[in-house]
Design an enzyme around this catalytic site. Structure first.
Site, mmCIF file in Angstrom:
data_model
loop_
_atom_site.group_PDB
_atom_site.id
_atom_site.type_symbol
_atom_site.label_atom_id
_atom_site.label_comp_id
_atom_site.label_asym_id
_atom_site.label_seq_id
_atom_site.Cartn_x
_atom_site.Cartn_y
_atom_site.Cartn_z
ATOM 1 N N CYS A 127 28.143 28.474 14.321
ATOM 2 C CA CYS A 127 27.159 29.537 14.512
ATOM 3 C C CYS A 127 26.985 29.743 16.009
ATOM 4 C CB CYS A 127 25.842 29.247 13.786
ATOM 5 S SG CYS A 127 24.858 27.890 14.443
ATOM 6 N N ASN B 169 24.206 26.239 17.271
ATOM 7 C CA ASN B 169 24.319 24.971 16.554
ATOM 8 C C ASN B 169 22.973 24.265 16.401
ATOM 9 O OD1 ASN B 169 25.937 21.784 16.853
ATOM 10 N ND2 ASN B 169 25.964 23.087 15.066
ATOM 11 N N CYS C 257 20.520 25.959 13.957
ATOM 12 C CA CYS C 257 19.935 26.455 12.706
ATOM 13 C C CYS C 257 20.954 26.468 11.562
ATOM 14 C CB CYS C 257 19.370 27.869 12.871
ATOM 15 S SG CYS C 257 17.988 28.019 14.000
ATOM 16 N N SER D 260 24.552 26.518 11.222
ATOM 17 C CA SER D 260 25.676 25.589 11.028
ATOM 18 C C SER D 260 25.212 24.149 10.811
ATOM 19 C CB SER D 260 26.708 25.706 12.147
ATOM 20 O OG SER D 260 26.184 25.381 13.412
ATOM 21 N N ASP E 45 20.778 34.879 10.846
ATOM 22 C CA ASP E 45 20.194 33.950 11.805
ATOM 23 C C ASP E 45 18.674 33.965 11.646
ATOM 24 O OD1 ASP E 45 19.430 32.377 13.934
ATOM 25 O OD2 ASP E 45 20.742 33.369 15.374
#
Length: 166
Positions: A20, A23, A25, A27, A132
């Protein structure tokens, strides 16, 4: 129909990278959930999972507190994660590199034999993005967890079949 996995680079073993932006949230949430699903399926000794971000803002830091709280409330261990940044070698060291959204996918050079969107394996919305949740509320983290859980379950089933495990 389930998406096909590329063959392992090393027979009997498999390495998955989850990517993501920072790194902290998406992934890492996927990393924690996928590792637990693999462990439950008896694959933790043969499938390695790592996660990273395309940016370096959070390197060495734990995951976002809201992401960790969402995972913890659902019974997962979110304490071990420390953010790391993607290096070009990851594209050659992993059997499968999965991006959380199209921007992350573009940062990886686009889709290819071993590079795809994480939700390629989502049985509900194959090929969708993992949004996200960073700038939103707690409900965004819950939504991500639901996507990650069902996609991780499907991905685990695909890995079981590919690696010839019951």
């Amino acid at each position: 129909m389930t998406a096909a996995l590329p063959a392992p680079r090393t027979p009997g073993r498999y390495a998955v990278a989850l990517v993501c932006l920072g790194n902290i949230c998406r992934s890492p949430m996927a990393h924690v959930v996928l590792e637990q699903r693999l462990d439950e399926a008896g694959l933790s000794g043969v499938v390695r999972v790592l996660s990273c971000g395309t940016g370096d803002w959070h390197v060495g830091k734990p995951m976002d507190e809201r992401a960790a709280a969402t995972l913890t409330a659902a019974g997962y261990d979110a304490t071990r994660h420390r953010a790391q940044q993607l290096t070009p070698s990851w594209l050659h060291e992993h059997d499968l590199v999965l991006a959380m959204d199209h921007a992350n996918l573009a940062d990886l050079g686009g889709a290819g034999e071993r590079v795809a969107l994480f939700r390629t394996f989502d049985p509900v919305d194959p090929g969708g993005e993992v949004p996200d949740p960073y700038y939103g509320g707690d409900d965004g983290f819950e939504e991500v967890l639901q996507m990650v859980e069902r996609t991780s379950a499907a991905l685990t089933g695909s890995l079981q079949r590919l690696l010839g495990r019951p």
